[in-house]
Design an enzyme around this catalytic site. Structure first.
Site, PDB file in Angstrom:
ATOM      1  N   ARG A  52      41.731  33.521  47.569  1.00 48.87           N
ATOM      2  CA  ARG A  52      42.850  34.304  47.048  1.00 48.87           C
ATOM      3  C   ARG A  52      44.122  33.864  47.757  1.00 48.87           C
ATOM      4  NH1 ARG A  52      40.089  35.542  43.218  1.00 48.87           N
ATOM      5  NH2 ARG A  52      39.427  37.635  42.653  1.00 48.87           N
ATOM      6  N   HIS A  82      44.880  29.218  39.141  1.00 47.45           N
ATOM      7  CA  HIS A  82      43.776  30.170  39.362  1.00 47.45           C
ATOM      8  C   HIS A  82      42.722  30.050  38.250  1.00 47.45           C
ATOM      9  CE1 HIS A  82      42.688  34.336  41.215  1.00 47.45           C
ATOM     10  NE2 HIS A  82      41.606  33.690  40.828  1.00 47.45           N
ATOM     11  N   GLU A  86      50.958  35.243  42.221  1.00 47.86           N
ATOM     12  CA  GLU A  86      50.696  34.577  40.934  1.00 47.86           C
ATOM     13  C   GLU A  86      51.365  35.346  39.799  1.00 47.86           C
ATOM     14  OE1 GLU A  86      46.450  34.432  40.922  1.00 47.86           O
ATOM     15  OE2 GLU A  86      46.411  33.064  42.604  1.00 47.86           O
TER      16      GLU A  86
HETATM   17  O1  LIG Z   1      39.165  34.617  40.871  1.00 50.74           O
HETATM   18  C1  LIG Z   1      38.264  34.776  40.121  1.00 50.74           C
HETATM   19  C2  LIG Z   1      37.262  35.799  40.256  1.00 50.74           C
HETATM   20  O2  LIG Z   1      37.357  36.638  41.162  1.00 50.74           O
HETATM   21  O3  LIG Z   1      36.348  35.813  39.410  1.00 50.74           O
END
Ligand SMILES: O=CC(=O)O
Length: 315
Positions: free
Chosen positions: A234, A281, A263
């Site tokens: 993250r 992401h 983001e």
């Molecule tokens: O970032 C993606 C997830 O948590 O699935």
């Protein structure tokens, strides 16, 4: 039921629409619209479908008096106020395991792309410079055999380790304690220690208050001007301002980043750096993983409303 429609594939929306009454809340639009949406639907909403981007914070939970379950279309549940859910008896589910391989594949892709400079060299070919016999410096760094340091040897961390091992990379790891499953890997008791003893450092742990800014200036300095940081966790795992200055000043060798602090905003200073690979992401964004995730979201909701055990409970 409500659902943030950002990044949600049609397959999931169709399945939700078929089985439930779906109200779509697109939080990228004006806040006014979200407020109106909640005023209209607050009493009828019994379930929220969240994503890695938009979950259920305390404010949303407090506005939904009949909320029973948050089913997240993500592995990470850092966008959900778990304590509040526990306190109010609201169930929470996520989508573990089904995207592990894809996230690990992307981590390896980022390691290879940064080490072998795939993106700038691809741009060189596309620009026509090669066919004009203009030479650039396209020498890169070998990836095979480099030491890979993993923060968080959970499912995803171990899948990354397994892949890197196939490239002949020795593996080191950091976690709060030594893991029996990591018997062949070198344990480092601190993240600075790990960074000082690896070539490529990968963030693969969950985001919690303890792991926020786990990559700070000391860690970046320990990784050094030849080191590469890969983040598939993250954004807030990394002190982004420190990362940007280290890259600009050449104190860090490179970075492969799938996640960012704010983001979809990415620090613009990174756009001009050839030693950085940027992804929006998309670690779990394969057709296969997202379908399996959608099935889990729907399966958990069905189980809940049929009073059956949840498939993947978090709370
Ligand atoms: O970032 C993606 C997830 O948590 O699935």
């Amino acid at each position: 039921m409500t659902c943030s429609s950002v990044q949600v594939q049609p397959y999931l929306l169709e399945a939700l629409e078929e089985k439930f009454t779906l109200h779509k809340l697109d939080t990228t639009t004006e806040p006014d619209k979200a407020a109106r949406f909640l005023r209209t639907h607050r009493d009828s909403i019994r379930a929220v479908v969240g994503t890695a981007f938009v979950g259920a914070d305390a404010e949303l939970i407090d506005q939904l008096p009949n909320l029973e379950i948050v089913s997240s279309y993500s592995v990470g549940v850092d966008k959900i106020d778990l304590a509040k859910c526990k306190e109010k008896g609201i169930r929470v589910t996520n989508c573990p395991d089904v995207s592990t391989d894809d996230v690990a594949d992307l981590a390896l892709g980022l390691m290879l792309a940064v080490s072998r400079r795939l993106c700038p060299i691809d741009r060189y070919v596309r620009s026509g410079l090669w066919s004009k016999h203009v030479l650039i410096d396209f020498f890169s760094k070998q990836f095979s055999g480099k030491t890979v340091g993993i923060i968080g040897p959970g499912n995803i961390g171990m899948a990354i380790a397994k892949r890197a091992e196939a490239f002949g990379c020795p593996i080191s790891y950091f976690s709060r304690s030594q893991k029996p499953a990591c018997i062949n890997y070198n344990y480092c008791p601190t993240v600075v220690d790990l960074a000082a003893n690896c070539d490529i450092l990968v963030v693969a742990c969950a985001l919690t208050p303890d792991t926020r800014h786990i990559i700070n200036r000391d860690v970046i300095d320990a990784l050094g001007p030849e080191g590469v940081l890969v983040n598939i966790g993250r954004g807030p795992h990394v002190d982004e301002a420190e990362l940007v200055s280290a890259l600009l000043e050449g104190r860090l060798g490179g970075a492969g980043l799938d996640v960012f602090q704010d983001e979809p905003n990415v620090p613009e200073e990174l756009f001009k750096l050839d030693n950085v690979v940027l992804m929006p992401h998309v670690g779990s964004a394969t057709v296969e993983a997202r379908k399996a995730m959608a099935d889990l979201v729907v399966g958990n909701l069905e189980a809940h409303f049929l009073n059956k055990p949840l498939l993947t409970p978090v709370v």
